[in-house]
Design a protein around this motif. Structure first.
Motif, PDB file in Angstrom:
ATOM      1  N   GLY A 139       2.964 -31.406   0.534  1.00 34.02           N
ATOM      2  CA  GLY A 139       4.257 -31.427  -0.144  1.00 34.02           C
ATOM      3  C   GLY A 139       4.084 -31.555  -1.641  1.00 34.02           C
ATOM      4  O   GLY A 139       3.005 -31.907  -2.143  1.00 34.02           O
ATOM      5  N   ILE A 140       5.168 -31.299  -2.337  1.00 33.87           N
ATOM      6  CA  ILE A 140       5.192 -31.315  -3.799  1.00 33.87           C
ATOM      7  C   ILE A 140       4.821 -32.713  -4.329  1.00 33.87           C
ATOM      8  O   ILE A 140       4.953 -33.698  -3.599  1.00 33.87           O
ATOM      9  N   GLY A 141       4.376 -32.780  -5.581  1.00 35.37           N
ATOM     10  CA  GLY A 141       4.016 -34.065  -6.183  1.00 35.37           C
ATOM     11  C   GLY A 141       5.163 -35.070  -6.068  1.00 35.37           C
ATOM     12  O   GLY A 141       6.317 -34.723  -6.276  1.00 35.37           O
ATOM     13  N   GLY A 142       4.842 -36.286  -5.719  1.00 38.41           N
ATOM     14  CA  GLY A 142       5.831 -37.364  -5.698  1.00 38.41           C
ATOM     15  C   GLY A 142       6.678 -37.441  -4.444  1.00 38.41           C
ATOM     16  O   GLY A 142       7.521 -38.327  -4.310  1.00 38.41           O
ATOM     17  N   GLN A 365       2.034 -29.172 -12.235  1.00 37.64           N
ATOM     18  CA  GLN A 365       1.982 -28.187 -11.136  1.00 37.64           C
ATOM     19  C   GLN A 365       1.987 -26.764 -11.722  1.00 37.64           C
ATOM     20  O   GLN A 365       1.289 -25.888 -11.246  1.00 37.64           O
ATOM     21  N   PHE A 366       2.819 -26.560 -12.756  1.00 42.49           N
ATOM     22  CA  PHE A 366       2.936 -25.230 -13.364  1.00 42.49           C
ATOM     23  C   PHE A 366       1.619 -24.775 -13.994  1.00 42.49           C
ATOM     24  O   PHE A 366       1.281 -23.610 -13.964  1.00 42.49           O
ATOM     25  N   ASN A 367       0.910 -25.741 -14.588  1.00 41.94           N
ATOM     26  CA  ASN A 367      -0.315 -25.368 -15.284  1.00 41.94           C
ATOM     27  C   ASN A 367      -1.381 -24.826 -14.346  1.00 41.94           C
ATOM     28  O   ASN A 367      -2.376 -24.283 -14.781  1.00 41.94           O
ATOM     29  N   ARG A 368      -1.156 -24.995 -13.053  1.00 43.80           N
ATOM     30  CA  ARG A 368      -2.129 -24.492 -12.088  1.00 43.80           C
ATOM     31  C   ARG A 368      -1.786 -23.077 -11.608  1.00 43.80           C
ATOM     32  O   ARG A 368      -2.504 -22.511 -10.806  1.00 43.80           O
ATOM     33  N   LEU A 369      -0.661 -22.535 -12.079  1.00 47.32           N
ATOM     34  CA  LEU A 369      -0.217 -21.243 -11.539  1.00 47.32           C
ATOM     35  C   LEU A 369      -0.880 -20.055 -12.233  1.00 47.32           C
ATOM     36  O   LEU A 369      -1.200 -20.115 -13.419  1.00 47.32           O
ATOM     37  N   ALA A 408       1.216 -14.129  -4.165  1.00 50.25           N
ATOM     38  CA  ALA A 408       1.749 -15.143  -5.090  1.00 50.25           C
ATOM     39  C   ALA A 408       2.787 -16.004  -4.380  1.00 50.25           C
ATOM     40  O   ALA A 408       2.785 -17.237  -4.499  1.00 50.25           O
ATOM     41  N   ILE A 409       3.666 -15.361  -3.623  1.00 51.03           N
ATOM     42  CA  ILE A 409       4.707 -16.115  -2.901  1.00 51.03           C
ATOM     43  C   ILE A 409       4.071 -17.061  -1.895  1.00 51.03           C
ATOM     44  O   ILE A 409       4.442 -18.235  -1.773  1.00 51.03           O
ATOM     45  N   LYS A 410       3.052 -16.546  -1.209  1.00 47.85           N
ATOM     46  CA  LYS A 410       2.372 -17.394  -0.213  1.00 47.85           C
ATOM     47  C   LYS A 410       1.797 -18.634  -0.884  1.00 47.85           C
ATOM     48  O   LYS A 410       1.912 -19.749  -0.384  1.00 47.85           O
ATOM     49  N   SER A 411       1.164 -18.417  -2.050  1.00 52.68           N
ATOM     50  CA  SER A 411       0.558 -19.548  -2.755  1.00 52.68           C
ATOM     51  C   SER A 411       1.623 -20.540  -3.207  1.00 52.68           C
ATOM     52  O   SER A 411       1.434 -21.743  -3.125  1.00 52.68           O
ATOM     53  N   LEU A 412       2.750 -20.008  -3.695  1.00 52.53           N
ATOM     54  CA  LEU A 412       3.811 -20.910  -4.186  1.00 52.53           C
ATOM     55  C   LEU A 412       4.403 -21.716  -3.036  1.00 52.53           C
ATOM     56  O   LEU A 412       4.735 -22.898  -3.200  1.00 52.53           O
ATOM     57  N   LEU A 413       4.528 -21.072  -1.872  1.00 48.70           N
ATOM     58  CA  LEU A 413       5.029 -21.812  -0.700  1.00 48.70           C
ATOM     59  C   LEU A 413       4.046 -22.914  -0.342  1.00 48.70           C
ATOM     60  O   LEU A 413       4.418 -24.049  -0.069  1.00 48.70           O
ATOM     61  N   ARG A 414       2.775 -22.546  -0.381  1.00 51.38           N
ATOM     62  CA  ARG A 414       1.745 -23.518  -0.021  1.00 51.38           C
ATOM     63  C   ARG A 414       1.733 -24.673  -1.017  1.00 51.38           C
ATOM     64  O   ARG A 414       1.414 -25.794  -0.685  1.00 51.38           O
ATOM     65  N   ARG A 415       2.061 -24.363  -2.271  1.00 51.61           N
ATOM     66  CA  ARG A 415       2.090 -25.424  -3.290  1.00 51.61           C
ATOM     67  C   ARG A 415       3.401 -26.190  -3.283  1.00 51.61           C
ATOM     68  O   ARG A 415       3.628 -27.046  -4.131  1.00 51.61           O
ATOM     69  N   SER A 416       4.303 -25.836  -2.387  1.00 48.90           N
ATOM     70  CA  SER A 416       5.603 -26.506  -2.236  1.00 48.90           C
ATOM     71  C   SER A 416       6.512 -26.332  -3.443  1.00 48.90           C
ATOM     72  O   SER A 416       7.442 -27.105  -3.628  1.00 48.90           O
ATOM     73  N   LEU A 417       6.223 -25.334  -4.281  1.00 45.00           N
ATOM     74  CA  LEU A 417       7.124 -25.131  -5.424  1.00 45.00           C
ATOM     75  C   LEU A 417       8.292 -24.232  -5.021  1.00 45.00           C
ATOM     76  O   LEU A 417       9.361 -24.291  -5.607  1.00 45.00           O
ATOM     77  N   VAL A 418       8.043 -23.386  -4.023  1.00 51.81           N
ATOM     78  CA  VAL A 418       9.090 -22.481  -3.544  1.00 51.81           C
ATOM     79  C   VAL A 418       9.449 -22.870  -2.117  1.00 51.81           C
ATOM     80  O   VAL A 418       8.591 -23.320  -1.356  1.00 51.81           O
ATOM     81  N   PRO A 429      16.719 -27.593  -6.544  1.00 56.44           N
ATOM     82  CA  PRO A 429      17.464 -27.680  -7.806  1.00 56.44           C
ATOM     83  C   PRO A 429      16.647 -28.239  -8.968  1.00 56.44           C
ATOM     84  O   PRO A 429      16.679 -27.702 -10.071  1.00 56.44           O
ATOM     85  N   VAL A 430      15.894 -29.291  -8.697  1.00 54.40           N
ATOM     86  CA  VAL A 430      15.193 -29.920  -9.810  1.00 54.40           C
ATOM     87  C   VAL A 430      14.061 -29.021 -10.328  1.00 54.40           C
ATOM     88  O   VAL A 430      13.802 -28.950 -11.532  1.00 54.40           O
ATOM     89  N   VAL A 431      13.471 -28.255  -9.417  1.00 54.65           N
ATOM     90  CA  VAL A 431      12.421 -27.328  -9.821  1.00 54.65           C
ATOM     91  C   VAL A 431      13.066 -26.177 -10.600  1.00 54.65           C
ATOM     92  O   VAL A 431      12.554 -25.716 -11.624  1.00 54.65           O
ATOM     93  N   MET A 432      14.239 -25.754 -10.139  1.00 55.37           N
ATOM     94  CA  MET A 432      14.968 -24.668 -10.812  1.00 55.37           C
ATOM     95  C   MET A 432      15.321 -25.081 -12.248  1.00 55.37           C
ATOM     96  O   MET A 432      15.164 -24.309 -13.196  1.00 55.37           O
ATOM     97  N   GLU A 433      15.774 -26.314 -12.379  1.00 50.39           N
ATOM     98  CA  GLU A 433      16.176 -26.809 -13.694  1.00 50.39           C
ATOM     99  C   GLU A 433      14.986 -26.793 -14.657  1.00 50.39           C
ATOM    100  O   GLU A 433      15.075 -26.340 -15.784  1.00 50.39           O
ATOM    101  N   TYR A 434      13.868 -27.300 -14.151  1.00 51.10           N
ATOM    102  CA  TYR A 434      12.673 -27.358 -14.978  1.00 51.10           C
ATOM    103  C   TYR A 434      12.223 -25.951 -15.352  1.00 51.10           C
ATOM    104  O   TYR A 434      11.906 -25.664 -16.507  1.00 51.10           O
TER     105      TYR A 434
END
Ligand SMILES: Nc1ncnc2c1ncn2[C@@H]1O[C@H](COP(=O)(O)OP(=O)(O)OP(=O)(O)O)[C@@H](O)[C@H]1O
Ligand SMILES: [Mg+2]
Length: 457
Positions: A139-142, A365-369, A408-418, A429-434
């Motif tokens: 899951g995503i950080g935190g 998390q973004f810096n790893r993309l 890319a989508i697969k990786s983002l899902l795996r990273r829990s960002l998407v 929402p909070v990821v969208m805002e950021y």
């Protein structure tokens, strides 16, 4: 009820535990060569049920005195007064610290813990009933992976002979696999009363570890495994120079053993994927946020707040129930708005980013993309609504990026960002805002060549 049951039984004192272990080790060397007694062997020699033996070993749950006497008698010992005691209702520190065979090291505290009852039942089933060899909390950080891992581990530790936690700090510095293996082996061999002789070679270390995991029931928890995984294109793959981890995970996954390895990671390690499913002994749990009631309890730890039911719900859902985000927002709400939820919501609804700390979390998390992954994130933020892969493919300009889109989508899902619902993809929402804020910053920096978003500055 629990209190009554407790007061009826005894546990071994550290002295008693030591005495019993020393006799077991002695008998090991004479009767059982190098292998060490398994829980089953101890159970038949002592004439006690398996769970009674693991309770005796665990020293946290009380048992009747006659069972302790049988255990001692099986190894030619007499149970003396100094060998046993009545347990006090344990507090967390006691549970963590008092048992030498459980190494909780720097694991985070779980003295404040809300919700997760469904997840705990599921995990207990995988670890205890199905006896899974490898379980990942993702899951995503935190979102609460480490916290849940500790909570589960403390609840079930008495089912294991040894518990080892290797944590954020050690894994975050991404030590070479050999270093981690040595540190785990040192503790395991000590706790299992085996000779602490550790091979120099990687293969020698792995085979020693597997021998321990096969002959004894151990719980090994590796926290923050994403730190040894590669950033960039292929989420879940090991960083160059860290391929040893791939091989280690492969062994832990494929070699049948009696122990459980619990991982926490922001990304799913690639080595988890091929075998996962029923009857394979490999499972993963994608953690979601806390629900509004639990989220509100977390807030109320930080002080007094005022808000309607609806305000609470909107706020907690806005942050996806992410406990870390909620803790930060709770502090901010106290400091800036005197605890008024409606005032925070005013800001949230205008899309104003007020809590920098959450930004830091997402930034890491973004810096790893990779470039394409970052571009996909921006497009998802621009759309605001869930979109299909085909729609995203229309947005992406270069054909090279288009080709990389599914990966890319697969990786983002795996990273829990998407997140994904049916065939549509979207952002919390909070990821969208950021992401929106980050995109605006880029537009400011790069002028109107917004679709230079595919080209990192
Ligand atoms: N169920 C819970 N009840 C109360 N607090 C929680 C709960 N889960 C997590 N927290 C709190 O939220 C914060 C983040 O939790 P945790 O460190 O477990 O997240 P994580 O998913 O492991 O994050 P990371 O990916 O950064 O390692 C911690 O301060 C923790 O105390
Ligand atoms: Mg963690």
């Amino acid at each position: 009820m629990k209190q009554n049951r407790r007061s009826r039984g005894f546990i071994l004192t550290l002295k008693g535990w030591d005495k019993l272990q020393a006799s077991i080790t002695k008998a090991d060397l004479t009767d059982n060569a190098q292998l060490g007694f398994s829980l089953e062997e101890l159970s038949s020699r002592m004439g006690l049920a398996l769970h009674t033996v693991s309770r005796i070993q665990g020293r946290s749950e009380p048992i009747d005195k006659s069972s302790l006497q049988s255990a001692f008698a099986a190894f030619g010992l007499e149970l003396c007064e100094e060998d046993y005691t009545r347990p006090n209702p344990p507090n967390e520190l006691e549970v963590r610290g008092a048992y030498p065979q459980y190494d909780w090291g720097e694991a985070p505290s779980v003295s404040v813990f809300y919700g997760r009852s469904v997840e705990l039942v599921q995990l207990r089933e995988w670890v205890l009933e199905e006896q899974c060899r490898l379980v990942a909390l993702l899951g995503i950080g935190g979102i609460g992976k480490s916290t849940l891992a500790v909570k589960l581990g403390l609840e079930i530790q008495t089912e294991f002979e040894v518990v080892v936690w290797r944590s954020r700090r050690s894994l975050q510095n991404a030590p070479p696999v050999e270093e981690i293996l040595t540190s785990i082996l040192q503790f395991l061999l000590w706790a299992l009363r085996k000779e602490i002789a550790i091979a120099q070679s990687f293969d020698g270390k792995v085979s020693k570890l597997m021998e321990c995991l096969m002959n004894h029931r151990c719980l090994l928890i590796l926290d923050n495994v994403e730190t040894i995984l590669l950033s960039g294109d292929r989420a879940g793959q090991c960083r160059p120079g860290y391929e040893g981890y791939d091989r280690l995970l492969k062994c832990l996954r494929e070699v049948p053993h009696r122990s459980c390895v619990l991982l926490t990671s922001r990304e799913k390690p690639r080595e988890m994927i091929p075998l996962e499913g029923e009857k394979t002994g490999v499972r993963s749990l994608q953690l979601k946020g806390l629900n509004p009631t639990e989220g509100r309890q977390l807030f109320e730890q930080k002080g007094q707040f005022a808000g309607t039911e609806r305000d609470w719900q909107v706020l907690i859902e806005h942050y996806g129930g992410n406990p870390l985000a909620l803790k930060m927002v709770a502090s901010g709400t106290q400091e800036l708005f005197n605890g008024k939820i409606a005032s925070v919501l005013d800001y949230v609804q205008q899309g104003i980013w007020i809590f920098e700390d959450i930004g830091d979390l997402l930034e890491s998390q973004f810096n790893r993309l990779s470039m394409v992954q970052e571009e996909v994130m921006y497009w998802l933020a621009i759309h605001r609504e869930p979109v299909s892969l085909a729609e995203l493919a229309e947005d992406i300009v270069t054909s090279a990026s288009k080709r990389q889109l599914p990966q890319a989508i697969k990786s983002l899902l795996r990273r829990s960002l998407v997140e994904k619902s049916e065939e549509y993809f979207f952002l919390q929402p909070v990821v969208m805002e950021y992401t929106t804020q980050r995109l605006l910053d880029r537009v400011k920096k790069l002028g109107n060549g917004v679709l230079g978003i595919g080209h990192r500055a």
